[in-house]
Design an enzyme around this catalytic site. Sequence first.
Site, PDB file in Angstrom:
ATOM      1  N   HIS A   6       9.223  21.962  -6.159  1.00  0.00           N
ATOM      2  CA  HIS A   6       8.300  23.154  -6.171  1.00  0.00           C
ATOM      3  C   HIS A   6       8.263  23.582  -7.764  1.00  0.00           C
ATOM      4  O   HIS A   6       7.415  24.432  -7.960  1.00  0.00           O
ATOM      5  CB  HIS A   6       9.071  24.510  -5.597  1.00  0.00           C
ATOM      6  CG  HIS A   6       7.769  25.198  -4.918  1.00  0.00           C
ATOM      7  ND1 HIS A   6       6.555  25.115  -5.298  1.00  0.00           N
ATOM      8  CD2 HIS A   6       7.998  26.382  -4.103  1.00  0.00           C
ATOM      9  CE1 HIS A   6       5.953  25.824  -4.472  1.00  0.00           C
ATOM     10  NE2 HIS A   6       6.488  26.666  -4.043  1.00  0.00           N
ATOM     11  N   THR A  17      11.655   8.397   4.214  1.00  0.00           N
ATOM     12  CA  THR A  17      12.795   8.106   4.908  1.00  0.00           C
ATOM     13  C   THR A  17      12.531   7.998   6.272  1.00  0.00           C
ATOM     14  O   THR A  17      11.899   8.995   6.735  1.00  0.00           O
ATOM     15  CB  THR A  17      13.966   9.107   4.515  1.00  0.00           C
ATOM     16  OG1 THR A  17      15.133   9.036   5.403  1.00  0.00           O
ATOM     17  CG2 THR A  17      13.384  10.487   4.501  1.00  0.00           C
TER      18      THR A  17
END
Length: 511
Positions: free
Chosen positions: A482, A430
């Site tokens: 994660h 992005t």
Amino acid sequence: MTNSAQTGQAAAGVREFKMPDVGEGLTEAEILKWYVQPGDTVTDGQVVCEVETAKAAVELPIPFNGLVHELRFDEGTTVDVGTPIITVDTGGPATGTGGGDASAAQPAMETGPAAAAEAAGEAQAAGEAAQAAAGEEAEPEGRQPVLVGYGVGASSTKRRPRKPAAGAAAETAAPAPAAERAAAPAPAPASASNGRVAAAPVAPGGPRPLAKPPVRKLAKDLGVDLSTVTPTGPDGIVTRDDVHAAAAPAPAPAPSPVAAAAAAEPLAEAAPEPAAPGARETRVPVKGVRKATAQAMVGSAFTAPHVTEFVTVDVTRTMKLIGQLKQDPDLAGVRVNPLLFVAKAFLLAIRRNPDVNASWDEEHQEIVRKHYVNLGIAAATPRGLIVPNIKDAQDKTLPELASALGELVGTAREGKTSPAAMSGGTVTITNVGVFGVDTGTPILNPGESAILAFGRIREQPWVHKGKVKPRHVTTLALSFDHRLVDGELGSKVLADTAAVLERPKRLMTWS
């Protein structure tokens, strides 16, 4: 224009065209624009309106000829899938687009502008089957059955085979002697979806393979040559399952919601409607892409545990190289910009740390490691934020990647990005720098493992070779899931990306 979707049966000679499922499982779509009005003449395959779903804006073609009788809904109305949206006086008996209810008339269709034509194709196939059952034998000379919108193919005169009688069928099905069975070739595999025996694929240079328009579009999006596909549909028609099977080993990706938190290029934003004089508030309905984005971001933020790391890097050498490549005659017509090098650096970092390119399968409690990179580029469009992706970006050279980025951005600007182009992404970039923003903490595109935010490039004091000098500097931020990417792996990916941008010659030495 009247909302008479619940009027029941249409008048004699008037056929209804129902809102199709143009996005595989969507329940509604908004009518953006009508291209016809009551009294207009329409022909089979003519686009009559444009609709917006949670995934894309799609043009709908009408599957029959006639005069427009009524537009059931105004522009800007959100309509449930299966609801009649337009009626056409065809001069024949009253009927819907496919007969029966919405679910029977319009099964989950392929995405794309030709989606509505599939219902007409199903109706045509059903009509031919009915004619065969009635004992029709001869096909008109020089013609063969074709699909809606693809004309008539020339062929030699031939008779249509009769369906075998019950006795003949039983006789044909009688088992062959053991010796003959041993010598006979193994039967072709049956389609997993319909159980029909697959026909041989069409040889290159032979007749054009039969496939409905949405299936042809799917094959194009997946890079599948229809002439190499083994058809399993009736009369040798290539089906969606056939195309997906030919695209293996990579599984056909399920359409994913749009996501990310910024834009790849400074695309034109839709101007907000001016507030009424004296108004203190304006309420905007949440629908279409904005609704899908909101749902996807909430789901991602509260499903995947996000970690974001940052690095600030001197990209002066990369900026010099970009200036040189812009003057290279071999790259004439190719857009060379910082985003291209960020994308190439990110892809190289993923090649060096392939475990980051994965997804979390909650149902089976598995980490799915991808051996291909479908690189998403977040793009702001007048309809909202979308994330189309470049398929198999890991295999593209620098010029090929530049062309793919240019095509992706150009298609997004035109509002023509297809749902297939937004499906199956594995990682995303992005570019918030085009808005003058230094960095951010992007939210993962659902189903992906990492998203890289690319901040603005600006000159600032920087210690270079022991001296403070003005250098071109930018900040990169990498968010990752994660559950499957630990701190060490995420740090390596971010550090490698920064290292390539600091010294772009590593594109050659690390490749």
